[in-house]
Design a protein around this motif. Structure first.
Motif, PDB file in Angstrom:
ATOM      1  N   LEU A 125      68.432  10.323  76.174  1.00 19.91           N
ATOM      2  CA  LEU A 125      68.402  11.027  74.889  1.00 19.91           C
ATOM      3  C   LEU A 125      68.848  12.475  75.052  1.00 19.91           C
ATOM      4  CD1 LEU A 125      65.090   9.712  73.276  1.00 19.91           C
ATOM      5  CD2 LEU A 125      67.379   8.723  73.179  1.00 19.91           C
ATOM      6  N   ASP A 126      68.520  13.098  76.193  1.00 17.60           N
ATOM      7  CA  ASP A 126      68.903  14.491  76.423  1.00 17.60           C
ATOM      8  C   ASP A 126      70.360  14.633  76.839  1.00 17.60           C
ATOM      9  OD1 ASP A 126      66.406  15.363  75.801  1.00 17.60           O
ATOM     10  OD2 ASP A 126      65.708  15.490  77.870  1.00 17.60           O
ATOM     11  N   CYS A 127      70.935  13.568  77.399  1.00 18.50           N
ATOM     12  CA  CYS A 127      72.302  13.659  77.915  1.00 18.50           C
ATOM     13  C   CYS A 127      73.354  13.248  76.893  1.00 18.50           C
ATOM     14  CB  CYS A 127      72.449  12.787  79.161  1.00 18.50           C
ATOM     15  SG  CYS A 127      71.428  13.310  80.551  1.00 18.50           S
ATOM     16  N   VAL A 128      72.916  12.739  75.749  1.00 17.45           N
ATOM     17  CA  VAL A 128      73.883  12.191  74.798  1.00 17.45           C
ATOM     18  C   VAL A 128      74.761  13.275  74.189  1.00 17.45           C
ATOM     19  CG1 VAL A 128      72.447  12.337  72.729  1.00 17.45           C
ATOM     20  CG2 VAL A 128      74.077  10.448  72.981  1.00 17.45           C
ATOM     21  N   HIS A 129      74.305  14.521  74.209  1.00 22.97           N
ATOM     22  CA  HIS A 129      75.098  15.619  73.657  1.00 22.97           C
ATOM     23  C   HIS A 129      75.889  16.357  74.734  1.00 22.97           C
ATOM     24  CE1 HIS A 129      73.213  14.985  69.803  1.00 22.97           C
ATOM     25  NE2 HIS A 129      72.020  15.123  70.347  1.00 22.97           N
ATOM     26  N   LEU A 130      75.911  15.791  75.916  1.00 26.47           N
ATOM     27  CA  LEU A 130      76.679  16.368  77.014  1.00 26.47           C
ATOM     28  C   LEU A 130      77.862  15.452  77.346  1.00 26.47           C
ATOM     29  CD1 LEU A 130      73.758  17.389  79.405  1.00 26.47           C
ATOM     30  CD2 LEU A 130      74.979  18.858  77.807  1.00 26.47           C
ATOM     31  N   SER A 131      78.798  16.008  78.070  1.00 26.74           N
ATOM     32  CA  SER A 131      79.928  15.200  78.542  1.00 26.74           C
ATOM     33  C   SER A 131      80.185  15.535  79.995  1.00 26.74           C
ATOM     34  CB  SER A 131      81.173  15.464  77.697  1.00 26.74           C
ATOM     35  OG  SER A 131      81.582  16.818  77.812  1.00 26.74           O
ATOM     36  N   LYS A 132      80.990  14.726  80.650  1.00 21.09           N
ATOM     37  CA  LYS A 132      81.262  14.948  82.068  1.00 21.09           C
ATOM     38  C   LYS A 132      82.115  16.182  82.300  1.00 21.09           C
ATOM     39  CE  LYS A 132      80.627  10.300  83.830  1.00 21.09           C
ATOM     40  NZ  LYS A 132      81.192   9.211  84.666  1.00 21.09           N
ATOM     41  N   SER A 180      78.796  27.365  89.273  1.00 21.17           N
ATOM     42  CA  SER A 180      77.927  26.211  89.011  1.00 21.17           C
ATOM     43  C   SER A 180      76.872  26.558  87.969  1.00 21.17           C
ATOM     44  CB  SER A 180      77.241  25.750  90.304  1.00 21.17           C
ATOM     45  OG  SER A 180      78.197  25.362  91.268  1.00 21.17           O
ATOM     46  N   ILE A 181      76.599  25.602  87.092  1.00 24.27           N
ATOM     47  CA  ILE A 181      75.572  25.750  86.056  1.00 24.27           C
ATOM     48  C   ILE A 181      74.783  24.445  85.978  1.00 24.27           C
ATOM     49  CG2 ILE A 181      75.167  25.992  83.571  1.00 24.27           C
ATOM     50  CD1 ILE A 181      75.801  28.604  84.767  1.00 24.27           C
ATOM     51  N   CYS A 182      73.449  24.539  85.891  1.00 30.13           N
ATOM     52  CA  CYS A 182      72.618  23.341  85.810  1.00 30.13           C
ATOM     53  C   CYS A 182      72.680  22.738  84.406  1.00 30.13           C
ATOM     54  CB  CYS A 182      71.175  23.663  86.190  1.00 30.13           C
ATOM     55  SG  CYS A 182      70.322  24.746  85.020  1.00 30.13           S
ATOM     56  N   LEU A 183      72.189  21.511  84.258  1.00 29.70           N
ATOM     57  CA  LEU A 183      72.254  20.808  82.983  1.00 29.70           C
ATOM     58  C   LEU A 183      71.432  21.511  81.913  1.00 29.70           C
ATOM     59  CD1 LEU A 183      73.345  18.618  84.966  1.00 29.70           C
ATOM     60  CD2 LEU A 183      72.254  16.918  83.495  1.00 29.70           C
ATOM     61  N   ASN A 184      70.295  22.088  82.298  1.00 33.34           N
ATOM     62  CA  ASN A 184      69.451  22.762  81.311  1.00 33.34           C
ATOM     63  C   ASN A 184      70.133  23.998  80.737  1.00 33.34           C
ATOM     64  OD1 ASN A 184      66.841  23.115  79.945  1.00 33.34           O
ATOM     65  ND2 ASN A 184      66.657  24.935  81.240  1.00 33.34           N
ATOM     66  N   CYS A 185      70.829  24.758  81.574  1.00 29.88           N
ATOM     67  CA  CYS A 185      71.513  25.961  81.090  1.00 29.88           C
ATOM     68  C   CYS A 185      72.776  25.610  80.306  1.00 29.88           C
ATOM     69  CB  CYS A 185      71.863  26.877  82.263  1.00 29.88           C
ATOM     70  SG  CYS A 185      70.424  27.638  83.055  1.00 29.88           S
ATOM     71  N   ILE A 186      73.352  24.434  80.556  1.00 29.13           N
ATOM     72  CA  ILE A 186      74.473  23.979  79.740  1.00 29.13           C
ATOM     73  C   ILE A 186      74.003  23.745  78.306  1.00 29.13           C
ATOM     74  CG2 ILE A 186      75.905  21.932  79.305  1.00 29.13           C
ATOM     75  CD1 ILE A 186      77.243  23.696  81.243  1.00 29.13           C
ATOM     76  N   LYS A 187      72.795  23.186  78.176  1.00 27.35           N
ATOM     77  CA  LYS A 187      72.250  22.920  76.844  1.00 27.35           C
ATOM     78  C   LYS A 187      71.823  24.208  76.151  1.00 27.35           C
ATOM     79  CE  LYS A 187      70.326  18.595  78.606  1.00 27.35           C
ATOM     80  NZ  LYS A 187      69.072  17.849  78.891  1.00 27.35           N
ATOM     81  N   ASN A 188      71.392  25.208  76.915  1.00 31.13           N
ATOM     82  CA  ASN A 188      70.900  26.473  76.346  1.00 31.13           C
ATOM     83  C   ASN A 188      71.634  27.639  76.998  1.00 31.13           C
ATOM     84  OD1 ASN A 188      68.442  25.299  74.821  1.00 31.13           O
ATOM     85  ND2 ASN A 188      68.165  24.557  76.914  1.00 31.13           N
ATOM     86  N   PRO A 189      72.886  27.873  76.658  1.00 30.16           N
ATOM     87  CA  PRO A 189      73.649  28.955  77.307  1.00 30.16           C
ATOM     88  C   PRO A 189      73.151  30.329  76.870  1.00 30.16           C
ATOM     89  CG  PRO A 189      74.921  28.002  75.519  1.00 30.16           C
ATOM     90  CD  PRO A 189      73.699  27.140  75.659  1.00 30.16           C
ATOM     91  N   PRO A 190      73.156  31.305  77.763  1.00 28.02           N
ATOM     92  CA  PRO A 190      72.752  32.664  77.388  1.00 28.02           C
ATOM     93  C   PRO A 190      73.812  33.313  76.502  1.00 28.02           C
ATOM     94  CG  PRO A 190      73.574  32.642  79.633  1.00 28.02           C
ATOM     95  CD  PRO A 190      73.533  31.213  79.181  1.00 28.02           C
ATOM     96  N   PRO A 191      73.427  34.251  75.637  1.00 27.79           N
ATOM     97  CA  PRO A 191      74.422  34.931  74.795  1.00 27.79           C
ATOM     98  C   PRO A 191      75.357  35.803  75.631  1.00 27.79           C
ATOM     99  CG  PRO A 191      72.269  35.960  74.573  1.00 27.79           C
ATOM    100  CD  PRO A 191      72.058  34.720  75.373  1.00 27.79           C
ATOM    101  N   LEU A 192      76.603  35.888  75.212  1.00 29.04           N
ATOM    102  CA  LEU A 192      77.578  36.691  75.941  1.00 29.04           C
ATOM    103  C   LEU A 192      77.367  38.177  75.731  1.00 29.04           C
ATOM    104  CD1 LEU A 192      80.834  34.617  75.306  1.00 29.04           C
ATOM    105  CD2 LEU A 192      79.358  34.602  77.324  1.00 29.04           C
ATOM    106  N   VAL A 193      76.906  38.573  74.533  1.00 31.01           N
ATOM    107  CA  VAL A 193      76.683  39.982  74.212  1.00 31.01           C
ATOM    108  C   VAL A 193      75.310  40.112  73.569  1.00 31.01           C
ATOM    109  CG1 VAL A 193      77.501  42.008  72.954  1.00 31.01           C
ATOM    110  CG2 VAL A 193      79.150  40.348  73.858  1.00 31.01           C
TER     111      VAL A 193
END
Length: 644
Positions: A125-132, A180-193
């Motif tokens: 369920l958590d991976c369905v919004h991710l892609s390879k 490298s970025i982990c799966l959790n940070c891919i789902k919740n990226p930090p703001p650029l500014v």
């Protein structure tokens, strides 16, 4: 954004969507009956996502169908037409276990999943919004590829650039930039500014490369992606941008405010007792000019209560325990009916040797005391000054001083029964309130603590199964330990008085540790050997040597002549002195009672107890039975009312 409780001593916090959750819902995955909101803990799995249920949940009484709060408010879609992870539509599947692993992370599926009916592939369920392959905003040069961690060879980066966590199996990686970025940070990226005027006057930009740097706010070294201001050469941790401005902590009674530059080079952190840098930020007290603490130390779990008090008025309560009515005359909150008079240079005589302080329950000794001329009420001068409100290291909630509100308490810190003053605090956990009691002897300890048994200063530490060097007992709670060596003192040993007037001895006894015992190497009370590596009491004038436990015993902090047991026990006991011509026989250990204060069973003629193990066992049995029955009744009553 969320809610928190304004009730005194209640520190409950809720997300907005959790606090506004309806008490009854109609769920798409369970259309037969409505689901009711329950806050009683249950040991079960969510029927929707398969994870364990630990907190508030929705429940169907008829079908015993339970789902997480979030699964009830935001259930997953039955079908996804255009998923990111796959080219075909996906449908929701409630199967508990799938033979095929997740197509994205390649881990096994042990709960509900999404599946493609054409390709026969499955997704968490958590991976369905991710892609390879993803385009990450913090690394826009190249797309990131999902790879197995074991496939990264040589100097390839195996930890996340954002959170520094090294995942166990999979990570998103750019082989060109070694990013490298982990799966959790891919789902919740930090703001650029980030624009935050209270932290820095210019916008802060995320530096998308892991570099070693020193944070200009907290002063700690960092090795992740910092936020930077190029104009000012300003570098900061991402978590330091939103530091709370005004806080309470459990080691200080006043509020602390954050300042970007402490401005003094002679301050020591009030938590770790290391030097504070004048060039970096810290939390300081406006009332106490020499008190400050590192931001990283203050904001640790169990130190800060979690609330930013900026903009909230500081309603300072009067913590003075007495009112001065004259020179050496006070009216104490515990004895409002009469005036207490200060007696300095107290002389101990045989007539007042048995007099004890109402607060700490120890003999009055040689210290200055306050005495009521009308009824003989006595308080040590230092006990009379105990504040009515105090923040302690043991919890983030403040404690309140109370006098004789119950028969006695069992203080888990010093493992002693006490009938004197106590500090209490109320906590709330999942809707249930719990009272915590601490004896005034434990509250009087402070850090850094200097004890005659050790050369170095001692500090509070929470430990598990460690031996005390003073009594050699195993301690499973807070202790005072040395940062330079392995010396440990439990709270009971640390709070022992250095000099005490024992009611059966003519001369005062002095506390010793590590000294040679005189010719009498045996305790004059229990007749067991005295070990010089333990704390013991000795009088050089009379040659008497006693174990510390034999001087004070298990019931020395209970008031003589009073009955105990109405609050915690099913039977009553009377606190009596052991002054018989022959020592009575203990009904529990079947040996002669050697201690100076013992308990007599109220409805038995010659039934005495000299060991508190029996009392503690009775307390545990009665408390466990009462709590168990109360929680079961609360659960069935609440579910019945909600269902109706």
């Amino acid at each position: 954004m969320g809610y928190f409780c304004n009730h005194y001593n209640c520190y409950a916090k809720f997300h907005r969507e959790c606090a506004e959750a309806p008490k009854k819902i109609n769920h798409s995955f369970h259309p037969h009956h409505p689901l009711l909101l329950i806050d009683y803990p249950i040991s079960a799995r969510c029927d929707l996502c398969g994870d364990h249920i630990l907190a508030t949940y929705y429940y169907c009484v008829a079908c015993r169908y339970a789902v997480h709060l979030i699964c009830g408010i935001k259930p997953p879609s039955l079908a996804i037409e255009h998923p990111l992870c796959h080219d075909h539509p996906l449908v929701y599947s409630k199967k508990e276990y799938e033979k095929s692993p997740c197509e994205i992370c390649e881990e096994s599926i042990n709960g509900p999943s999404y599946s493609c009916l054409q390709c026969h592939v499955y997704f968490h369920l958590d991976c369905v919004h991710l892609s390879k392959k993803v385009n990450y905003p913090c690394h826009s040069n190249h797309p990131l590829q999902l790879v197995a961690l074991e496939s990264l060879m040589g100097c390839a980066e195996k930890s996340c650039f954002s959170c520094l966590v090294a995942p166990e199996k999979f990570i998103y990686h750019c082989s060109i930039c070694n990013f490298s970025i982990c799966l959790n940070c891919i789902k919740n990226p930090p703001p650029l500014v980030v624009e935050h005027d209270k932290t820095h006057k210019h916008p802060l930009h995320l530096f998308s490369k892991k570099i070693p740097f020193s944070c200009d706010v907290c002063g700690e070294e960092g090795h992740e992606m910092p936020y930077a201001c190029v104009l000012c050469a300003f570098l900061i941790h991402g978590e330091c941008i939103y530091l709370p401005r005004v806080i309470n902590m459990n080691r200080h009674d006043h509020r602390l405010s954050f300042t970007h530059h402490i401005g003094r080079n002679d301050l020591i952190c009030g938590v770790c007792y290391q030097t504070l840098s004048q060039y970096h930020g810290a939390y300081s007290c406006s009332v106490c000019p020499y008190y400050a603490a590192h931001s990283q130390c203050v904001l640790r779990n169990g130190v800060w209560d979690g609330f930013d008090l900026e903009g909230i008025p500081d309603v300072t309560e009067n913590i003075a325990p007495f009112e001065v009515v004259g020179d050496g005359l006070i009216v104490h909150f515990s004895h409002k009916g009469h005036i207490l008079r200060l007696h300095k240079d107290n002389n101990v005589t045989p007539s007042n040797r048995r007099l004890r302080c109402e607060a700490c329950m120890y003999p009055v000794g040689f210290q200055s005391i306050y005495v009521c001329d009308e009824c003989g009420y006595i308080l040590h001068e230092k006990c009379a000054y105990l504040p009515t409100k105090k923040r302690l290291i043991f919890d983030t909630a403040p404690y309140t001083l109370k006098s004789h509100i119950i028969d006695f308490i069992y203080c888990r810190l010093c493992r002693t029964l006490s009938g004197g003053f106590l500090y209490i605090s109320q906590s709330y956990d999942r809707g249930y309130s719990a009272w915590r009691y601490i004896d005034v002897h434990c509250v009087s300890l402070y850090e850094p603590f200097n004890h005659k048994s050790h050369l170095h200063s001692l500090y509070f530490h929470e430990n598990k199964s460690q031996y005390c060097d003073g009594c050699h007992d195993v301690v499973d709670s807070y202790v005072l330990s040395c940062n330079a060596c392995d010396f440990v003192l439990c709270f009971y040993c640390a709070s022992l008085p250095e000099k005490i007037c024992h009611m059966n001895e003519e001369h005062p006894l002095t506390l010793y540790f590590g000294e040679k015992v005189n010719n009498n190497k045996w305790c004059d009370r229990c007749e067991y050997e005295i070990e010089p590596c333990k704390l013991f009491y000795m009088c050089y004038d009379s040659g008497i040597t006693l174990h510390a436990r034999c001087v004070l015993g298990d019931f020395s902090r209970l008031e003589l002549g009073k009955f105990v047991g109405s609050n915690w026990l099913s039977e009553k006991f009377k606190v009596v002195p052991n002054n018989h011509n022959t020592r009575p026989l203990c009904s529990q250990c079947q040996s002669r009672c050697k201690l100076s204060i013992i308990l007599k069973q109220h409805y038995e003629e010659n039934a005495y107890i000299c060991d508190n193990n029996f009392i503690l066992w009775k307390i545990w049995i009665n408390t466990f039975t009462y709590d168990f029955i109360l929680k079961i009744a609360h659960f069935f009553l609440k579910t019945t009312l909600l269902y109706k």
